[in-house]
Design a protein around this motif. Structure first.
Motif: not given
Length: 393
Positions: A1-6, A94-107, A166-173
């Motif tokens: 799981m990704p870490s977000l200490s701060q 738009r604001q955070l690195e995609e690798m953190e949360h797995g959300v990106r904007m697509r048409m 479009v959400i990479d649900t594994d990454q986002y959760m």
């Protein structure tokens, strides 16, 4: 799981909406604790909002998101606004690195087998989307089918598009869970059986909480004694989207159900890039089915994939993903999503301190922030008065 200490994001409430802010949040000593039952996207988003509002939070869930045993929230299509209420996935993208949360904007492209002006429900939805300032890139253009690798004989005659998360649900959760923990949330793996009302006082005492949020999804049939909660079985086929066996699909391509075909018609097409490697194929909605016994070779799954294959030529050559098939039961209510206070009195005649948030169906991600805002409002009312002067939003 990704870490977000701060955590570099926090939520504040303005009116009836949650606002996403960036940067460290000033620590506030919690004044009271809330017990959240349920660890899906609704429960964890609500926990995040409660923590940023100054509450201590304990989340109890039988299961958490994992790659080994996916929960319903991970199996969701998790794409695009199904409504126009404020959602913050675009802000995250738009604001955070995609690798953190797995959300990106697509048409996202939506196609129809007849003029949308003849489909009152779809026309209303399109007009609502077009009117929302936060939804970018909107265009109603019947010729979109010619600009994509869509089978020209697919029978679609109208279309519109807009940018959608479009959400990479594994990454986002995983990110969402880490965010809750980093903000001080306490996660407990346990199953709570039975009607929450019948055990409310015991649960409040056990977890040192002053209120309970029921975000158990389909489990609300039991935890809220709500027999209007029914399952919607869905499934996705996952294929590799690397351009080797068919042209890379970079935009979402969808055909919604046409009511003129009848309620039982299998006509949905759902082709969405989940991430840089995975393309998900869907289009299965089976109400009132409680079992998870489908396989990739089940007749309805074969038909579902065939619809997608026929819509995008070459897709029939796709290589299956290492996890080629997933299925789940979405929590749906015959009436509407439920976000309200418990209406029943406790055995001693006093008012309950339970707030319900469930029944989001296939729109759990889209509605997660809006439902969390409603829970905060109901909790504020409960703290002002235990009586049910206004029980629901």
């Amino acid at each position: 799981m990704p870490s977000l200490s701060q955590p570099q994001v926090y939520l504040t409430r303005e009116g009836t909406e949650l606002i996403l802010n960036y940067g460290p949040k000033t620590h506030v000593t919690p004044s009271s604790r809330v017990l959240v039952v349920g660890g899906g996207v609704t429960g964890l988003t609500t926990a995040w909002a409660l923590l940023d509002a100054g509450y201590a939070v304990t989340v109890v869930s039988e299961k958490w998101a994992s790659l080994e045993d996916r929960i319903t929230s991970q199996i969701a299509g998790a794409f695009g606004p199904s409504g126009v209420r404020k959602t913050h996935e675009p802000d995250l993208a738009r604001q955070l690195e995609e690798m953190e949360h797995g959300v990106r904007m697509r048409m996202a492209n939506f196609f129809f087998e007849q003029s949308i002006h003849k489909m009152s429900g779809q026309l209303e939805k399109m007009n609502e989307i077009a009117a929302v300032h936060d939804i970018q890139g909107f265009k109603h253009d019947p010729t979109l089918v010619k600009t994509h690798a869509v089978n020209q004989d697919a029978g679609v005659v109208d279309s519109y598009r807009h940018l959608a998360p479009v959400i990479d649900t594994d990454q986002y959760m995983g990110w969402l869970r880490s965010t809750v923990v980093a903000k001080g949330g306490k996660l407990i793996t346990a199953r709570i059986n039975g009607d929450l009302l019948q055990q409310e006082d015991r649960l409040l005492a056990k977890y040192g909480a002053q209120a309970i949020v029921n975000a158990t999804g389909l489990g609300a049939y039991e935890t809220a004694a709500d027999h209007s909660v029914v399952p919607l079985r869905g499934a996705l086929v996952r294929v590799i989207n690397d351009g080797k066996r068919f042209p890379i699909v970079k935009e979402a391509l969808c055909v919604s159900h046409d009511d003129t075909h009848g309620a039982e018609a299998e006509d949905i097409v759902f082709i969405v890039p989940r991430n840089d490697r995975t393309l998900i194929l869907g289009g299965l909605v089976q109400p009132h089915v409680h079992t998870l016994d489908l396989t990739i070779d089940s007749p309805e799954i074969v038909r579902m994939r065939d619809r997608c294959n026929k819509f995008v030529p070459g897709l029939e050559n796709a290589e299956l993903d290492p996890v080629p098939f997933v299925q789940g039961l979405r929590p749906f209510r015959d009436t509407n999503v439920r976000v309200d206070r418990e209406q029943r009195l406790k055995a001693d005649g006093t008012h309950s301190r339970i707030i319900h948030s469930y029944g989001q169906g296939g729109s759990g991600f889209t509605l997660s922030f809006g439902c969390a805002a409603d829970v905060l409002e109901l909790l504020s009312e409960l703290e002002k008065s235990p009586y049910l002067e206004r029980a629901s939003l």
